[in-house]
Design a protein around this motif. Sequence first.
Motif, PDB file in Angstrom:
ATOM      1  N   GLU A 345       0.829  -1.209   0.000  1.00 42.92           N
ATOM      2  CA  GLU A 345       0.000   0.000   0.000  1.00 42.92           C
ATOM      3  C   GLU A 345       0.860   1.255   0.000  1.00 42.92           C
ATOM      4  N   LYS A 346       1.941   1.221   0.784  1.00 44.72           N
ATOM      5  CA  LYS A 346       2.841   2.367   0.832  1.00 44.72           C
ATOM      6  C   LYS A 346       3.517   2.585  -0.520  1.00 44.72           C
ATOM      7  N   LYS A 347       3.907   1.492  -1.168  1.00 47.72           N
ATOM      8  CA  LYS A 347       4.561   1.579  -2.481  1.00 47.72           C
ATOM      9  C   LYS A 347       3.605   2.151  -3.518  1.00 47.72           C
ATOM     10  N   LEU A 348       2.341   1.706  -3.492  1.00 45.57           N
ATOM     11  CA  LEU A 348       1.357   2.212  -4.443  1.00 45.57           C
ATOM     12  C   LEU A 348       1.071   3.692  -4.214  1.00 45.57           C
ATOM     13  N   GLU A 349       1.035   4.091  -2.941  1.00 41.39           N
ATOM     14  CA  GLU A 349       0.833   5.508  -2.619  1.00 41.39           C
ATOM     15  C   GLU A 349       1.989   6.352  -3.142  1.00 41.39           C
ATOM     16  N   GLN A 350       3.206   5.825  -2.991  1.00 41.28           N
ATOM     17  CA  GLN A 350       4.376   6.549  -3.490  1.00 41.28           C
ATOM     18  C   GLN A 350       4.329   6.672  -5.010  1.00 41.28           C
ATOM     19  N   GLN A 351       3.892   5.603  -5.690  1.00 46.38           N
ATOM     20  CA  GLN A 351       3.789   5.640  -7.148  1.00 46.38           C
ATOM     21  C   GLN A 351       2.744   6.657  -7.589  1.00 46.38           C
ATOM     22  N   GLU A 352       1.593   6.663  -6.886  1.00 46.14           N
ATOM     23  CA  GLU A 352       0.549   7.626  -7.223  1.00 46.14           C
ATOM     24  C   GLU A 352       1.031   9.052  -6.975  1.00 46.14           C
ATOM     25  N   GLY A 353       1.797   9.215  -5.886  1.00 46.93           N
ATOM     26  CA  GLY A 353       2.338  10.541  -5.583  1.00 46.93           C
ATOM     27  C   GLY A 353       3.310  11.007  -6.642  1.00 46.93           C
TER      28      GLY A 353
END
Length: 415
Positions: A345-353
């Motif tokens: 989830e953290k990785k996906l949030e970073q990608q979206e950011g």
Amino acid sequence: MAGEGSAAAFDDEAEPTVTIGEYIEGIEAEELEADLVLGGDDGKECTYGGGYLKRQAVFSCLTCVPAGVGGVCTACSLACHDGHEVVELWTKRKFRCDCGNSKFGGHPCKLCPEKDPENSANSYNHNFKGSYCTCGRPYPDPEAKEQVEMIQCCICEDWFHEDHIGLNSIEEIPHDEEGEPLYEDFICQKCSPDCYFLKLYPDTVWASRTQNSVSQASTTDSTVMDGGPSHDNIEKRENGSLANHLNCENTYGDDNCPKDNAAPEKAILDDSSDRKCKLGMDIGTNTTLVDSEKKLPFFMSKGWREVICRCETCTNFYGEQGVAYLIDKDDSIEEYEKVAKQKREKKLEQQEGAEANFLNSLDHVQKIEILSGINDMKNEFQSFLESFDPTKPVTSEDIKAVFENLAKKKRQRLS
């Protein structure tokens, strides 16, 4: 009429098609499954520096260590053993990466060359040679017509075919109506004597083949039929919960039930602090009556580890038995996968950011160009799928034509 029948037969033989959305969902599901197995490890750094990790994904390279006495981490399996015969072992506890040490014939690790000759605390079983279960077969088994489900013992961490765990039938394994496991952990019949102290606990720590609903819990001394009218499938409830497979009134029958004198009396749990024993007894003196001829696998209920007593006496006993990790929350697969999901989830949030930051850095014209390009690609793929003959394979020429059309539309838009 004959023509209609032929058309129907042709439709049945046609390969199923999927939408782009379904394809993307499938890719995301595969990525999630990989993240759960790898514990969220991105595979960029060797884990050797972290020492003996509580749990990590481990691989065995039979090209480098044919004897199966060496294991490597995810990053090393990718960077140092690409193209080799590598066995995926899922996860192992308290393991340190061996890549490049003395077992690897002078081939240093590309990611972490400086390592001790051996990791003396590592343990290896026949899984590292690519064999599993009591039958010693590989997985997937190239000689099997159909791959049989396998489950992992939380003690020895070997994998077992469901029909090779010492039960009369795989129907005795606690599954719900959809075939999903109703147990959190499995303990094989070889390891169960080392965990015999678990028989001192109430039935709440044992998984049952039938889910215990609220309505079931309010009824006592009644029976439940599961899987047909066979008397062997009758489970008697005690104190509002279904009798577990270790009681003599169970689904396994008298032949698989431990003798009465081999089962110590169950304790009533005391919900006191860790300093006071929940069982109110010295488990070291109450678990000696093991019937070696009646070894049975254990299926533990979800959350059972939280029930186990953590007083000093019990904790010392677990250490003596070599199973102290059972009261370590981080040891469980459930916790391992929970951490993996958090990392994902953290990785996906970073990608979206990162994507949002990239778009915000563009001017209006650049944003319009990107959005137009995305829209063109979506429309082009939609047109391709609508016009494509599903009975024919997709060729490189087909893909090339799609991108040539995209390039033509871009030229037209900019001209």
